[in-house]
Design a protein around this motif. Structure first.
Motif, PDB file in Angstrom:
ATOM      1  N   TYR A 267       5.173   7.104   4.887  1.00  0.00           N
ATOM      2  CA  TYR A 267       4.411   7.079   3.635  1.00  0.00           C
ATOM      3  C   TYR A 267       3.315   8.149   3.610  1.00  0.00           C
ATOM      4  O   TYR A 267       2.930   8.613   2.533  1.00  0.00           O
ATOM      5  N   LEU A 268       2.831   8.539   4.768  1.00  0.00           N
ATOM      6  CA  LEU A 268       1.841   9.616   4.808  1.00  0.00           C
ATOM      7  C   LEU A 268       2.484  10.996   4.649  1.00  0.00           C
ATOM      8  O   LEU A 268       1.876  11.909   4.094  1.00  0.00           O
ATOM      9  N   LEU A 269       3.719  11.130   5.126  1.00  0.00           N
ATOM     10  CA  LEU A 269       4.359  12.439   5.155  1.00  0.00           C
ATOM     11  C   LEU A 269       5.345  12.693   4.017  1.00  0.00           C
ATOM     12  O   LEU A 269       5.503  13.834   3.575  1.00  0.00           O
ATOM     13  N   TYR A 270       6.024  11.642   3.549  1.00  0.00           N
ATOM     14  CA  TYR A 270       7.095  11.831   2.572  1.00  0.00           C
ATOM     15  C   TYR A 270       6.674  11.302   1.201  1.00  0.00           C
ATOM     16  O   TYR A 270       6.379  10.116   1.050  1.00  0.00           O
ATOM     17  N   PRO A 271       6.636  12.154   0.175  1.00  0.00           N
ATOM     18  CA  PRO A 271       6.220  11.712  -1.162  1.00  0.00           C
ATOM     19  C   PRO A 271       7.297  10.884  -1.853  1.00  0.00           C
ATOM     20  O   PRO A 271       8.453  10.843  -1.405  1.00  0.00           O
ATOM     21  N   ILE A 272       6.924  10.265  -2.955  1.00  0.00           N
ATOM     22  CA  ILE A 272       7.850   9.410  -3.686  1.00  0.00           C
ATOM     23  C   ILE A 272       8.992  10.217  -4.301  1.00  0.00           C
ATOM     24  O   ILE A 272      10.092   9.717  -4.498  1.00  0.00           O
ATOM     25  N   LYS A 273       8.722  11.501  -4.584  1.00  0.00           N
ATOM     26  CA  LYS A 273       9.746  12.422  -5.063  1.00  0.00           C
ATOM     27  C   LYS A 273       9.687  13.702  -4.235  1.00  0.00           C
ATOM     28  O   LYS A 273       8.606  14.181  -3.921  1.00  0.00           O
ATOM     29  N   SER A 274      10.836  14.236  -3.893  1.00  0.00           N
ATOM     30  CA  SER A 274      10.864  15.419  -3.037  1.00  0.00           C
ATOM     31  C   SER A 274      10.214  16.628  -3.693  1.00  0.00           C
ATOM     32  O   SER A 274       9.783  17.551  -3.004  1.00  0.00           O
ATOM     33  N   SER A 275      10.128  16.635  -5.016  1.00  0.00           N
ATOM     34  CA  SER A 275       9.507  17.764  -5.713  1.00  0.00           C
ATOM     35  C   SER A 275       7.996  17.829  -5.495  1.00  0.00           C
ATOM     36  O   SER A 275       7.359  18.816  -5.838  1.00  0.00           O
TER      37      SER A 275
ATOM     38  N   TRP B 202      -3.143   7.704  -3.618  1.00  0.00           N
ATOM     39  CA  TRP B 202      -3.720   6.427  -3.179  1.00  0.00           C
ATOM     40  C   TRP B 202      -2.676   5.368  -2.905  1.00  0.00           C
ATOM     41  O   TRP B 202      -2.797   4.574  -1.963  1.00  0.00           O
ATOM     42  N   TYR B 203      -1.604   5.353  -3.730  1.00  0.00           N
ATOM     43  CA  TYR B 203      -0.610   4.284  -3.554  1.00  0.00           C
ATOM     44  C   TYR B 203       0.155   4.442  -2.235  1.00  0.00           C
ATOM     45  O   TYR B 203       0.527   3.447  -1.597  1.00  0.00           O
ATOM     46  N   ASP B 204       0.379   5.689  -1.789  1.00  0.00           N
ATOM     47  CA  ASP B 204       1.050   5.883  -0.504  1.00  0.00           C
ATOM     48  C   ASP B 204       0.152   5.474   0.657  1.00  0.00           C
ATOM     49  O   ASP B 204       0.636   5.000   1.695  1.00  0.00           O
ATOM     50  N   LEU B 205      -1.154   5.650   0.488  1.00  0.00           N
ATOM     51  CA  LEU B 205      -2.088   5.193   1.523  1.00  0.00           C
ATOM     52  C   LEU B 205      -2.057   3.674   1.643  1.00  0.00           C
ATOM     53  O   LEU B 205      -2.077   3.113   2.752  1.00  0.00           O
ATOM     54  N   ILE B 206      -1.937   3.002   0.504  1.00  0.00           N
ATOM     55  CA  ILE B 206      -1.851   1.532   0.510  1.00  0.00           C
ATOM     56  C   ILE B 206      -0.537   1.089   1.148  1.00  0.00           C
ATOM     57  O   ILE B 206      -0.505   0.173   1.979  1.00  0.00           O
ATOM     58  N   PHE B 207       0.565   1.747   0.753  1.00  0.00           N
ATOM     59  CA  PHE B 207       1.871   1.410   1.329  1.00  0.00           C
ATOM     60  C   PHE B 207       1.859   1.614   2.843  1.00  0.00           C
ATOM     61  O   PHE B 207       2.404   0.796   3.598  1.00  0.00           O
TER      62      PHE B 207
ATOM     63  N   TRP C  86      -5.034  15.271   9.964  1.00  0.00           N
ATOM     64  CA  TRP C  86      -5.551  14.770  11.254  1.00  0.00           C
ATOM     65  C   TRP C  86      -5.033  13.370  11.555  1.00  0.00           C
ATOM     66  O   TRP C  86      -4.764  13.028  12.706  1.00  0.00           O
ATOM     67  N   VAL C  87      -4.897  12.554  10.514  1.00  0.00           N
ATOM     68  CA  VAL C  87      -4.397  11.183  10.705  1.00  0.00           C
ATOM     69  C   VAL C  87      -2.950  11.213  11.192  1.00  0.00           C
ATOM     70  O   VAL C  87      -2.579  10.510  12.135  1.00  0.00           O
ATOM     71  N   THR C  88      -2.120  12.023  10.522  1.00  0.00           N
ATOM     72  CA  THR C  88      -0.714  12.102  10.938  1.00  0.00           C
ATOM     73  C   THR C  88      -0.591  12.711  12.328  1.00  0.00           C
ATOM     74  O   THR C  88       0.286  12.310  13.107  1.00  0.00           O
ATOM     75  N   LEU C  89      -1.465  13.669  12.638  1.00  0.00           N
ATOM     76  CA  LEU C  89      -1.449  14.280  13.963  1.00  0.00           C
ATOM     77  C   LEU C  89      -1.751  13.242  15.039  1.00  0.00           C
ATOM     78  O   LEU C  89      -1.048  13.148  16.054  1.00  0.00           O
ATOM     79  N   ILE C  90      -2.784  12.439  14.803  1.00  0.00           N
ATOM     80  CA  ILE C  90      -3.181  11.428  15.785  1.00  0.00           C
ATOM     81  C   ILE C  90      -2.142  10.317  15.883  1.00  0.00           C
ATOM     82  O   ILE C  90      -1.738   9.915  16.983  1.00  0.00           O
ATOM     83  N   LEU C  91      -1.678   9.811  14.726  1.00  0.00           N
ATOM     84  CA  LEU C  91      -0.719   8.705  14.731  1.00  0.00           C
ATOM     85  C   LEU C  91       0.622   9.145  15.304  1.00  0.00           C
ATOM     86  O   LEU C  91       1.235   8.419  16.098  1.00  0.00           O
ATOM     87  N   GLY C  92       1.080  10.344  14.931  1.00  0.00           N
ATOM     88  CA  GLY C  92       2.350  10.841  15.461  1.00  0.00           C
ATOM     89  C   GLY C  92       2.281  11.066  16.956  1.00  0.00           C
ATOM     90  O   GLY C  92       3.197  10.692  17.698  1.00  0.00           O
TER      91      GLY C  92
END
Length: 656
Positions: free
Chosen positions: A78-86, A95-100, A38-44
């Motif tokens: 940071y909400l959509l793309y993880p630190i590793k594609s796997s 949590w760290y991506d939310l902070i970033f 929902w956050v990405t939907l609203i922000l996007g």
């Protein structure tokens, strides 16, 4: 057997998405966000609405417009793309991506909050420790976001640029005074000449709109329409399936922003079709990859680089798209010729009338062309790209309601707005990071120093300067998306050619072309890898074959630098332009046939050498040399005709 409720079409779509994730960094986004969806939907959606609003009412000052644009984009990355594609299928967001995401959003909001102080007082009295901290955080988060959504190559170049900006005083020959980190960081993050320079300014105004326009066109199923139209026009001829792939990719390239995405999108349809017709897997992959890469050269979008080119050259965008037409058509003619000779060599016939799409069904979908007609018509009429894009977006949106399968509900419209933002994320990140590179090059004077080095290496010989510039562009362009590719090559490689008496548009088109063909040039030939993945072919073999098919892209830039008539520059009239185009086409036909190994029949090594030689003479902008080349071409054609007649006679005798 298909699972319950799962169709072959569904499986094909899943395969396409998996292929995109494998070869296209832009497609490695999270698919199971949970409640964060929902956050990405609203922000996007908010980002897309903001872009549409400012397009209609007028943009804010560049630093504020860019900060909103980049801040929302980095947060979404940071909400959509993880630190590793796997980790794309893992549920939720760590949590760290939310902070970033929060820090990235705040760093750009900080610019808006402190705008007056940053552009007035800070320049005189200096930046505070908080300013330095925010700038550092903003740069680091931008680089990491770019790595996730675009890839490592451009991040490495940007880091090297930052190191050069800091330690230039320790570098011989191309060095400079150097900067301490606080000075460099604040210069990069709080000025309109680096991260918020021309690339991100163009991204936050024109590019986003055209990318969103492409998203809406996809919603109307225009890609399938292009495939069917191309197949109808070319499918019945020799090697028609490959020719249809070339034509379809050229059409899709008008609205596509990625060579890899174009390869996977149209290749999932065209490559199996080519293989079924009899083309070898590596050739089918190469045909699609070379044609899809050429789509980035096709007006009016040109991979979104045309907008930045307009700013760099001072030539209006609506003129650039006209200038780019002849070279783009020559490129596709070259690929078309290559597929024709290969089809003749393999004796691959066209499709039957029953296998071709029905004309009456195509006519019913001609309205899909209307948004493209509007956007091109408005641009040629002199209206701004913003106005043309907005009008075309509205038209495409209305057209989507004409058919039940493309008609959208309110939820569908909101999802469309979100997708518009998501599609733009790689371009936004790439433009911002390219701004670091461009800002370093311009503020340190690195561009002229590189140009001087290339000229010295070539000992002032113009053709050697062009050759070394070509090599530099191919290396710099490896693994970069189109817009970033052009920004890097235009700032680092173009100054070498600008030192000579060459029209500025010819120089920028030269570096643009060679940066683009990096997508099919081994060893980093991402479009060829993607095509090979679909075809089940050897990637390197597909890459080498793609270079053979796209040989025009390696020749045409030399032609329009030495003969700018092809770019409608200089003494342009119908006769001169016609002669230049005809000799270029004949030259490409000669070289393509030599590389494929077939003309009227199989060619010997002596004939290959002669065809390459006469091809180069035909494209050389000198009437006497071109006439000699024409004579050699005629002689080879005659010998090929005689050889073909003898082979036909021998076959008839064998049958009797």
């Amino acid at each position: 057997m298909e699972g319950k409720g799962v169709t072959k079409k569904d499986n094909k779509e899943v395969d396409k998405q998996e292929m995109m994730k494998k070869y296209d960094k832009e497609s490695t986004f999270r698919t199971n966000l949970g409640t964060w969806g929902w956050v990405t939907l609203i922000l996007g959606s908010a980002l897309t609405i903001f872009q549409l609003y400012t397009a209609y009412r007028g943009a804010y000052v560049s630093l504020i417009q860019g900060a909103i644009h980049l801040g929302a984009a980095l947060c979404l990355v940071y909400l959509l793309y993880p630190i590793k594609s796997s980790l794309t299928s893992k549920r939720g967001i760590p949590w760290y991506d939310l902070i970033f995401a929060a820090i990235a959003l705040y760093a750009n909001f900080y610019i808006i909050q402190n705008y007056d102080r940053l552009i007035n007082e800070a320049i005189i009295f200096g930046f505070t420790y908080m300013d330095q901290f925010v700038a550092t955080a903003g740069i680091l988060l931008l680089l990491e976001a770019t790595r996730r959504v675009v890839g490592l190559p451009i991040v490495i170049i940007a880091i090297l640029a930052l190191l050069y900006g800091m330690f230039g005083n320790f570098i011989p020959i191309i060095g400079h005074a150097g900067n301490d980190w606080p000075t460099l960081a604040t210069k990069m993050f709080f000025s309109s000449s680096a991260i918020f320079g021309i690339p991100i300014q163009i991204s936050s105004t024109y590019i986003f709109l055209f990318l969103f326009f492409g998203v809406i066109l996809v919603k109307t199923n225009i890609g399938q329409f292009f495939n069917d139209l191309a197949l109808r026009l070319t499918g019945k001829y020799t090697g028609g399936t490959a020719k249809a792939a070339v034509a379809a990719s050229g059409l899709q390239g008008m609205v596509s922003g990625s060579s890899v995405a174009n390869t996977v999108g149209s290749g999932s349809f065209t490559i199996p079709m080519m293989k079924n017709a009899g083309f070898k897997p590596h050739f089918a992959a190469a045909s699609e990859a070379s044609a899809s890469t050429g789509g980035q050269l096709m007006p009016p979008i040109m991979g979104a680089a045309a907008f930045i080119m307009a700013s760099y050259t001072g030539i209006p965008y609506n003129e650039i798209i006209v200038i780019a037409i002849v070279p783009a058509l020559l490129y596709f003619s070259g690929v078309f010729l290559g597929t024709h000779f290969e089809a003749r060599k393999q004796n691959i016939r066209g499709l039957s009338k029953e296998e071709l799409p029905k004309t009456n069904k195509l006519v019913k979908r001609l309205d899909l062309f209307l948004p493209l007609v509007i956007i091109i018509g408005f641009l040629l009429a002199g209206r701004t790209p913003t106005y043309a894009a907005l009008f075309a977006i509205v038209t495409a949106f209305v057209i989507s309601f004409f058919r039940k399968e493309t008609r959208m509900s309110l939820k569908g419209i909101i999802k469309l707005l979100e997708e518009g933002a998501r599609v733009a994320l790689p371009v936004i990140a790439a433009c911002a990071t390219a701004g670091i590179i461009a800002g370093t090059v311009t503020t340190t004077g690195l561009g002229p120093k590189i140009a001087g080095g290339i000229i010295d290496l070539a000992q002032g010989q113009f053709f050697l300067v062009m050759f070394f510039t070509m090599i530099a562009c191919i290396i710099l362009g490896m693994g970069l998306p189109t817009t970033a590719n052009y920004v890097v090559t235009a700032t680092m490689a173009a100054p070498a050619l600008l030192a000579f008496d060459v029209p500025v548009i010819a120089v920028h088109m030269f570096v643009f072309y060679f940066g683009i063909v990096a997508d099919i040039t081994p060893p980093v030939c991402l479009a060829a890898y993607a095509g090979a993945g679909i075809a089940g072919a050897n990637p390197m073999k597909a890459g080498v074959t793609a270079v053979k098919l796209a040989i025009a892209a390696f020749i045409i830039p030399y032609v329009f630098v030495t003969n700018p008539i092809l770019l409608l520059q200089g003494d342009v009239n119908a006769f001169n332009l016609s002669i230049s185009v005809v000799t270029a086409l004949l030259g490409m036909a000669a070289i393509s046939s030599a590389l494929i190994g077939y003309f009227a029949t199989n060619v010997s090594w002596v004939e290959r050498i002669a065809l390459v030689a006469c091809g180069l003479m035909l494209v050389y902008p000198n009437l006497v040399i071109s006439l000699i080349g024409l004579g050699v071409f005629g002689a080879v054609s005659f010998f090929q005709y005689i050889k073909n007649k003898k082979e036909d006679a021998s076959k008839q005798q064998a049958v009797v």
